[in-house]
Design an enzyme around this catalytic site. Structure first.
Site, PDB file in Angstrom:
ATOM      1  N   ARG A  36     -32.543  22.000 125.115  1.00  7.48           N
ATOM      2  CA  ARG A  36     -33.666  22.949 125.000  1.00  7.48           C
ATOM      3  C   ARG A  36     -33.824  23.801 126.254  1.00  7.48           C
ATOM      4  O   ARG A  36     -34.249  24.950 126.167  1.00  7.48           O
ATOM      5  CB  ARG A  36     -34.965  22.201 124.721  1.00  7.48           C
ATOM      6  CG  ARG A  36     -34.991  21.711 123.297  1.00  7.48           C
ATOM      7  CD  ARG A  36     -36.351  21.191 122.934  1.00  7.48           C
ATOM      8  NE  ARG A  36     -36.417  21.016 121.499  1.00  7.48           N
ATOM      9  CZ  ARG A  36     -37.155  20.105 120.890  1.00  7.48           C
ATOM     10  NH1 ARG A  36     -37.914  19.273 121.592  1.00  7.48           N
ATOM     11  NH2 ARG A  36     -37.170  20.019 119.582  1.00  7.48           N
ATOM     12  N   LYS A 199     -38.725  13.212 101.830  1.00  5.46           N
ATOM     13  CA  LYS A 199     -39.908  13.293 100.968  1.00  5.46           C
ATOM     14  C   LYS A 199     -40.094  14.641 100.315  1.00  5.46           C
ATOM     15  O   LYS A 199     -39.979  15.674 100.958  1.00  5.46           O
ATOM     16  CB  LYS A 199     -41.152  13.046 101.820  1.00  5.46           C
ATOM     17  CG  LYS A 199     -41.335  11.627 102.269  1.00  5.46           C
ATOM     18  CD  LYS A 199     -42.572  11.639 103.088  1.00  5.46           C
ATOM     19  CE  LYS A 199     -43.133  10.303 103.442  1.00  5.46           C
ATOM     20  NZ  LYS A 199     -44.260  10.543 104.363  1.00  5.46           N
ATOM     21  N   GLY A 354     -34.494  18.730 112.136  1.00  5.73           N
ATOM     22  CA  GLY A 354     -33.825  17.906 113.148  1.00  5.73           C
ATOM     23  C   GLY A 354     -32.652  17.126 112.579  1.00  5.73           C
ATOM     24  O   GLY A 354     -31.546  17.118 113.154  1.00  5.73           O
ATOM     25  N   GLY A 377     -40.710  21.857 112.145  1.00  8.20           N
ATOM     26  CA  GLY A 377     -41.979  22.116 111.460  1.00  8.20           C
ATOM     27  C   GLY A 377     -42.248  23.600 111.311  1.00  8.20           C
ATOM     28  O   GLY A 377     -42.680  24.065 110.254  1.00  8.20           O
TER      29      GLY A 377
HETATM   30  P1  ADP Z   1     -34.891  17.186 108.434  1.00 13.08           P
HETATM   31  O1  ADP Z   1     -35.157  16.467 109.743  1.00 13.08           O
HETATM   32  O2  ADP Z   1     -33.537  17.837 108.433  1.00 13.08           O
HETATM   33  O3  ADP Z   1     -36.004  18.124 108.046  1.00 13.08           O
HETATM   34  P2  ADP Z   1     -35.982  15.051 106.839  1.00 13.08           P
HETATM   35  O4  ADP Z   1     -36.622  14.488 108.065  1.00 13.08           O
HETATM   36  O5  ADP Z   1     -36.826  15.652 105.802  1.00 13.08           O
HETATM   37  O6  ADP Z   1     -34.819  16.082 107.268  1.00 13.08           O
HETATM   38  O7  ADP Z   1     -35.155  13.895 106.106  1.00 13.08           O
HETATM   39  C1  ADP Z   1     -34.168  13.172 106.768  1.00 13.08           C
HETATM   40  C2  ADP Z   1     -34.204  11.741 106.385  1.00 13.08           C
HETATM   41  O8  ADP Z   1     -34.077  11.569 104.980  1.00 13.08           O
HETATM   42  C3  ADP Z   1     -33.058  10.982 107.005  1.00 13.08           C
HETATM   43  O9  ADP Z   1     -33.595   9.985 107.826  1.00 13.08           O
HETATM   44  C4  ADP Z   1     -32.319  10.403 105.814  1.00 13.08           C
HETATM   45  O10 ADP Z   1     -31.858   9.085 106.056  1.00 13.08           O
HETATM   46  C5  ADP Z   1     -33.381  10.381 104.742  1.00 13.08           C
HETATM   47  N1  ADP Z   1     -32.776  10.350 103.408  1.00 13.08           N
HETATM   48  C6  ADP Z   1     -32.025  11.301 102.821  1.00 13.08           C
HETATM   49  N2  ADP Z   1     -31.618  10.904 101.612  1.00 13.08           N
HETATM   50  C7  ADP Z   1     -32.110   9.674 101.405  1.00 13.08           C
HETATM   51  C8  ADP Z   1     -32.044   8.725 100.323  1.00 13.08           C
HETATM   52  N3  ADP Z   1     -31.350   9.003  99.219  1.00 13.08           N
HETATM   53  N4  ADP Z   1     -32.708   7.568 100.475  1.00 13.08           N
HETATM   54  C9  ADP Z   1     -33.403   7.290 101.585  1.00 13.08           C
HETATM   55  N5  ADP Z   1     -33.500   8.135 102.636  1.00 13.08           N
HETATM   56  C10 ADP Z   1     -32.861   9.308 102.548  1.00 13.08           C
HETATM   57 MG    MG Z   2     -36.469  14.753 110.172  1.00 15.73          MG
END
Ligand code: ADP
Ligand code: MG
Length: 398
Positions: A36, A199, A354, A377
């Protein structure tokens, strides 16, 4: 861009207040990871080369409105001095007499870093008096290069802009707005969104907004199971948000009604639990009731990759499986490669979040992505069509 950029400012001999994102991990009193800091160097060098006097502010961690040595920016000053190849002065408080006298002592091209703005509760409260005190450290010029904080109405992001003549985007911020802005207002087509992650509830608004803007959407990751279950598909023990089933169902109905190309996984990698390495691949329709889906399967990778190959703009947020575990990383890595190949063939690709950024790095394709968005975010809120207070507060170009 409708907002002023640092390029539009007359910086010579002037103290400019630059809000950066130096929220880096510390270990034993030193910076453990400096990405960063390195990312802001072009903006800082730009200001230095124009003869500006730089007053830098950032938050680090969550010190809860009081001084806490665990969250000091002092080690960042040392690392920044190495990266810039010049001394960096430090003020032990971001407002008050020391900060004021140190800012007045700056000569052209000098740099002062202020202590963590979150040592004061007034920062997150967007307090007016505190904002005025911050603004007193510069000559009416403000630059924001902290895109990752732009969705927060905090004093060093929003409040301060009321007390300066010009508030402009730094080079990093400008780049974020150019890329994400393209997705929102002027997308190349076909525009395909790839959404995954843990989620649905984190990303509902993004799904809704991108359904209006994109030509297609590929949904994987845990969030896919809420959609699949709402269609009556078997999902075994996969993660489902039962309170979002109705919403998922209605989104799928809306998509169908307007012939929107929304794809869900057709197969997946299942196991007893995330820690299991005993995996198998099944079609969604054949999901065993006692197993959970932890990655998209090879048929889905192929199906999704075909859409990506013809895309001209790709926005990707959220991994398509539990990619942190090698047994469940193939789907996400396969999509990372497909996004990289589409980019090589001429598409613009934007990856945010992330975990998604970590996934493209792990796949070894980060350099091939057109734009990697730094603000998780903030980029989600932007893609959801919300106005970011830290962007709105910048001065309009006119
Ligand atoms: P980002 O940080 O890219 O925005 P998120 O934080 O929304 O992504 O989601 C990432 C998390 O989702 C990871 O920790 C990953 O392990 C989890 N994940 C993705 N697919 C599944 C799944 N099928 N079952 C459980 N966890 C999952
Ligand atoms: Mg995340």
């Amino acid at each position: 861009m409708t907002k002023l950029s640092i390029r539009d400012l007359d910086l010579t001999n002037k103290r400019v207040f630059i809000r950066v994102d130096f929220n880096v991990p510390l270990e034993k009193g030193a910076v453990a990871e400096d990405t960063r800091i390195r990312e802001t160097i072009p903006t800082l060098k730009f200001a230095i080369n124009r003869g500006a006097r730089l007053v830098l502010a950032s938050h680090l961690g969550r010190p809860k409105g009081k001084p806490d040595p665990k969250y000091t920016l002092k080690p960042v000053a040392a690392r920044l001095a190495e990266l810039l190849g010049q001394p960096v002065a430090f003020a032990a408080d971001c407002v008050g007499p020391e900060a004021e006298s140190k800012s007045r002592a700056l000569k052209d091209g000098d740099v002062l870093l202020l202590q963590n703005v979150r040592y004061h509760p007034e920062e997150e409260a967007n307090d007016e008096n505190f904002s005025r005190q911050l603004a007193a450290l510069c000559d009416q010029l403000y630059v924001c290069d902290a895109f990752g904080s732009a969705h927060r109405a905090h004093a060093s992001v929003v409040g301060i802009t009321k007390f300066v003549k010009q508030a402009a985007a730094g080079l990093l911020m400008e780049r974020e707005l150019a890329y994400l802005g393209k997705a929102i207002s002027n997308p190349e087509r076909p525009f395909i969104a790839v959404l995954g992650g843990a989620k649905v509830s984190d990303k509902i608004e993004v799904v809704q907004n991108l359904m209006k803007l994109a030509d297609g959407m590929l949904i994987g990751g845990a969030m896919a199971y809420t959609f699949l279950k709402s269609q009556g598909q078997p999902v075994g023990k996969s993660l489902v948000e039962d309170d979002k089933l109705d919403l998922a169902k209605s989104l799928l109905e809306q998509a169908r009604a307007k012939n929107f190309n929304l794809r869900l996984p057709v197969d997946h990698v299942v196991a007893e639990s995330p820690s299991s390495t005993d995996t198998k691949i099944t079609d969604i329709a054949q999901t065993p009731p006692d197993l959970m889906g932890l990655d998209i399967g090879p048929k889905t990778v192929e199906l999704f990759s075909r859409d990506l190959a013809s895309a001209k703009l790709i926005v990707w947020n959220g991994p398509l499986g539990m990619f942190e575990r090698p047994a469940f990383s193939a789907g996400t890595l396969g999509i990372a490669k497909a996004v990289a190949e589409a980019t090589e063939a001429g598409a613009t690709s934007i990856v945010g979040g992330g975990d998604s950024v970590a996934a493209v790095e792990e796949a070894g394709v980060a350099a091939k992505i057109s734009h990697i968005s730094t603000g998780g975010g903030a980029s989600l809120e932007f893609l959801a069509g919300r106005k970011l207070p830290g962007v709105e507060a910048l001065t309009d170009k006119s």
